[in-house]
Design a protein around this motif. Structure first.
Motif, mmCIF file in Angstrom:
data_model
loop_
_atom_site.group_PDB
_atom_site.id
_atom_site.type_symbol
_atom_site.label_atom_id
_atom_site.label_comp_id
_atom_site.label_asym_id
_atom_site.label_seq_id
_atom_site.Cartn_x
_atom_site.Cartn_y
_atom_site.Cartn_z
ATOM 1 N N THR A 222 5.614 10.171 5.623
ATOM 2 C CA THR A 222 5.310 8.978 5.769
ATOM 3 C C THR A 222 5.402 7.778 6.492
ATOM 4 O OG1 THR A 222 3.444 10.906 4.483
ATOM 5 C CG2 THR A 222 2.815 8.486 4.795
ATOM 6 N N LEU A 223 4.845 6.821 6.713
ATOM 7 C CA LEU A 223 5.378 5.575 6.867
ATOM 8 C C LEU A 223 4.653 4.838 6.433
ATOM 9 C CD1 LEU A 223 7.594 3.999 7.925
ATOM 10 C CD2 LEU A 223 5.887 3.526 9.717
ATOM 11 N N ARG A 224 4.376 4.208 6.037
ATOM 12 C CA ARG A 224 3.214 3.412 5.025
ATOM 13 C C ARG A 224 3.073 1.823 4.835
ATOM 14 N NH1 ARG A 224 0.937 4.445 -1.175
ATOM 15 N NH2 ARG A 224 0.208 6.064 0.227
ATOM 16 N N PRO A 225 3.177 0.726 5.932
ATOM 17 C CA PRO A 225 2.857 -0.741 5.753
ATOM 18 C C PRO A 225 1.955 -1.542 5.418
ATOM 19 C CG PRO A 225 2.092 0.665 8.497
ATOM 20 C CD PRO A 225 2.525 1.602 7.505
ATOM 21 N N GLY A 226 2.003 -2.256 4.930
ATOM 22 C CA GLY A 226 0.433 -2.751 4.250
ATOM 23 C C GLY A 226 0.706 -3.860 2.599
ATOM 24 N N ARG A 227 0.134 -3.693 2.396
ATOM 25 C CA ARG A 227 0.294 -3.719 0.958
ATOM 26 C C ARG A 227 0.009 -3.104 -0.332
ATOM 27 N NH1 ARG A 227 -2.789 -9.827 -0.468
ATOM 28 N NH2 ARG A 227 -1.539 -9.974 0.540
#
Length: 508
Positions: free
Chosen positions: A204-209
């Motif tokens: 799983t790739l999680r970009p963001g805040r």
């Protein structure tokens, strides 16, 4: 020191609430189990939970496992980390509006849905000598208010988008606390894209805040005691082979909290990146973690002075929890540079207990013992003071009087459960400096008293914690900590101190 009138009113208010809410207390069992995350927050709950089979909402289920790649949360139960929740099941016929908002179907595909939730928390806190006398006029009495509104969009098992808005205020304070003040702002916002790898697990790739507690949440925690938790902006990649191993890699900047509206940003003066590996069942019921992370700060202050701090932490953890025994042992080394000096610091953290689950009140005898290095010689060109990246200071006491630097603590405790939804913990805590050549580091900012004499004793605290999960959504918590300084610390300026807190939290 006599209690202030607001404290008396708060206690009377809690008693009145207890009488009014007692008839619904039996609804709380499922959330009482899930609420254990506040004491053992998840290191990194599975970012891509599998769809749960239909289950009765009142069935007793364990909370999300406090390790990466562990179990997801029980279906339909609000959690401390809101993005770990499982609302994949459609609400039952005749469900309330709140239940319907937690699962809004988007078309015929049951894996496409929107979940809307929120949180309202009020927290009365009263410190007498919040800095133990390090600065003048350090009493503070205030009410924190935390409001959250979240939307969690699921477009099948591979794509998810999560947004959480927050508004944070404090009222009646004698002096401001920065992490309590943040008008309407984007608290969390990230996208999860999951690549299934069949029997090899998933990535799983999680970009963001996002929030990102690691391990047992002690050295990299959540800052739950204040309105604003620790959040980070960047990217996180998680590989999970469920129940066997997980690997987290992250490259982020901690969020700098500003008091205005939609003005929080990644802090340009700090960088946080690393790798966390966990095997929840390595052998004989033991879980094991291994991790490395680096925190870079352009400016930091210790007893040696002020300067750039680039600090690598390499650590390992062994842990086990079952119905009777729980044990958690962690050790970490720190290397790097501070103000041109080599860093040579370390920490050891132990927490263990035994619960007699078959006895009335289900008593648990616990012991916490921790050591965080100080600097043995402030003039030798080596920085020996341990500094945690994002410490969970309420581990020592909810009042967060001391920081995780140059500290040794020993905390025997007794926990009782008069009801499945109620727990009470009491115990004394004995505190020393690890090195008499270093100072006493106080509070979240880590400001310090100067070294004093050869004695290492700081003092003793007496602690009381009580929690009542009234319903699946509503919880009440009460804290009292009394600090008595040792004679040498008192002569060096340390003061007797007291903390009282009363919190009510509604999550939907």
């Amino acid at each position: 020191m006599s209690p202030r009138p607001p404290r008396i009113a708060a206690v009377l208010g809690l008693g009145a609430a207890a009488l009014w809410l007692a008839p619904v207390q039996a609804q709380a069992q499922a959330q009482a189990q899930a609420q254990a995350q506040d004491q053992h927050p998840p290191a990194s709950a599975d970012p891509a939970p599998q769809r749960a089979a239909p289950l009765a909402r009142k069935s007793p289920r364990p909370p999300a496992e406090a390790v990466p790649g562990g179990r997801t949360a029980p279906p339909g139960v609000p959690q401390a980390q809101r993005w770990t929740e499982d609302w994949s099941q459609p609400p039952a016929p005749g469900a309330s509006l709140v239940e319907k908002l937690r699962h809004v179907p988007l078309g015929a595909n049951e894996d496409f849905y929107l979940s809307i939730g929120g949180e309202a928390r009020a927290y009365y806190t009263d410190w007498q000598h919040a800095t133990l006398g390090l600065r003048a006029d350090d009493d503070n009495s205030l009410v924190q208010s935390r409001l959250r509104l979240l939307a969690d969009l699921h477009l099948g098992p591979q794509v998810r988008a999560y947004v959480e808005l927050g508004d944070n205020r404090e009222f009646g304070e004698e002096f401001a606390t920065a992490a309590n003040r943040d008008k309407l702002d984007l608290y969390q916002a990230f996208v999860d894209v999951t690549l299934p790898l069949g029997e090899a697990g998933r990535l799983t790739l999680r970009p963001g805040r996002f929030e990102m507690p690691l391990g047992n949440g002690k050295l990299v925690g959540t800052r739950e005691a204040l309105n604003m938790r620790f959040t980070y902006q960047g990217v996180r990649a998680t590989y999970i082979l469920p129940g066997r191993i997980s690997v987290d890699a992250f490259a982020t900047r901690p969020i700098a909290v500003r008091p205005g509206t939609f003005d929080d940003r990644g802090d340009p003066a700090r960088v946080f990146h690393g790798v966390y590996v966990s095997a929840p069942d390595l052998f004989a019921g033991l879980g094991a973690d291994l991790y490395w992370y680096e925190m870079k700060r352009k400016a930091a202050t210790l007893r040696e002075g002020t300067g750039a701090d680039e600090r690598d932490t390499l650590g390992a953890r062994l842990w086990r929890r079952d119905a009777g025994i729980d044990v958690d042992l962690e050790a970490a080394l720190q290397r790097g540079t501070f103000a041109g000096q080599d860093i040579r610091a370390w920490s050891v953290l132990l927490e263990a207990g035994y619960t007699w689950a078959a006895l009335p009140l289900k008593p648990r005898l616990g012991l916490r013992a921790d050591a965080f290095s100080g600097d043995d010689d402030l003039a030798d060109g080596t920085a020996g003071t341990f500094v945690a990246a994002a410490p969970r200071l309420p581990m020592l006491s909810e009042g967060a009087f001391l920081n995780f630097s140059n500290l040794v603590d020993l905390y025997p405790s007794l926990t009782l459960k008069p009801h499945e939804a109620v727990s009470v913990m009491v115990g004394p805590q004995f505190l020393w400096r690890q090195s008499s050549a270093d100072g006493v580091y106080v509070g979240p900012a880590g400001a310090s008293f100067a070294p004093y004499g050869s004695t290492r004793r700081i003092g003793t605290t007496l602690n009381l914690e009580a929690s009542w999960q009234v319903t699946r959504r509503l919880g009440l918590r009460l804290f009292e900590t009394r600090f008595e300084p040792g004679s040498a610390f008192e002569k060096a300026g340390g003061r007797r101190a007291n903390y009282f807190g009363l919190q009510t939290n509604y999550r939907f």
